[in-house]
Design an enzyme around this catalytic site. Structure first.
Site, PDB file in Angstrom:
ATOM      1  N   CYS A   1      38.535  39.536  34.612  1.00 59.97           N
ATOM      2  CA  CYS A   1      38.761  38.551  35.677  1.00 59.97           C
ATOM      3  C   CYS A   1      38.763  37.132  35.114  1.00 59.97           C
ATOM      4  CB  CYS A   1      37.666  38.649  36.737  1.00 59.97           C
ATOM      5  SG  CYS A   1      37.541  40.260  37.513  1.00 59.97           S
ATOM      6  N   THR A   2      37.892  36.877  34.173  1.00 59.63           N
ATOM      7  CA  THR A   2      37.821  35.547  33.569  1.00 59.63           C
ATOM      8  C   THR A   2      39.150  35.193  32.912  1.00 59.63           C
ATOM      9  OG1 THR A   2      35.436  35.717  33.230  1.00 59.63           O
ATOM     10  CG2 THR A   2      36.622  34.148  31.845  1.00 59.63           C
TER      11      THR A   2
END
Length: 213
Positions: A46-47
């Protein structure tokens, strides 16, 4: 839980985000939108995804498209996570992240994955048109990061085919030849497509991409 389909009206909602309280329809205005979900804050894939979207902000803007992310953690957690994203991905997150602690938006958009956990959100993507209907739905497994170049390509196709009687072939990219819709006769095609067309089969006719309207 909802079961949304292509062409359905995208549900409107109010939500707390990393940028304050936002109404979804107001945020989109009369343009296009991308809503995409994440399993949780401070997760590795997600980062990288949020960093990628931040870097593509200008490309989305060229297409009159706004982006909004969703994660089930709270807004304060989002703000701390954004600092990590900015530092590790060498960018500045420049769009809101929904704080969906009560799973209200996740349920509206069928983003939960009960076979893993009743509160676990999958990597869902919705592209929403100016008429607020759903134009594209994709769901990725949690282990696979999304391809945002592909989302931009699809938006190019959606925006072209919304106003022209054409479709885009496999692996099409903006500027390449397109397919003339079967509903258009050859006589109509001569008038509609002044750049000309090539009939490979009666059902398969290619023409240079029409100019935008």
């Amino acid at each position: 839980m909802s079961c949304l389909k292509l062409g359905d009206k995208a549900p409107d909602f109010d939500a707390e985000t990393s940028e304050g309280k936002i109404n979804f329809y107001d945020y989109l205005g009369d343009g296009w939108g991308v809503l995409f979900s994440h399993p949780a804050d401070f997760t590795p894939v997600c980062t990288t995804e949020l960093g990628a979207v931040a870097k593509y902000k200008d490309e989305f803007a060229k297409r009159n498209t706004k982006v909004m992310a969703l994660s089930v953690d709270d807004a304060e957690s989002h703000k701390k996570w954004i600092k990590d994203i900015n530092e590790t991905q060498d960018t500045q997150v420049n769009f809101p992240i929904i704080a969906d602690e009560d799973r209200k938006v996740s349920e509206l958009y069928d983003m939960l994955h009960p076979k893993v956990d009743d509160t676990f959100t999958v990597r869902s993507v919705y592209v929403i048109g100016p008429d607020k209907t759903i134009k594209l739905m994709i769901t990725y497994p949690a282990s696979t990061g999304r391809n945002f170049e592909e989302l931009l390509r699809v938006i190019d196709s959606l925006q072209l085919t919304a106003y022209q009687k054409v479709a885009t072939p496999a692996d099409w990219k903006k500027g390449e030849d397109v397919v003339i819709s079967p509903s258009v006769s050859n006589e109509e095609a001569k008038k509609m497509f002044p750049k000309g067309f090539k009939e490979i089969r009666p059902y398969l006719r290619m023409t240079p991409q029409p100019d935008s309207k």
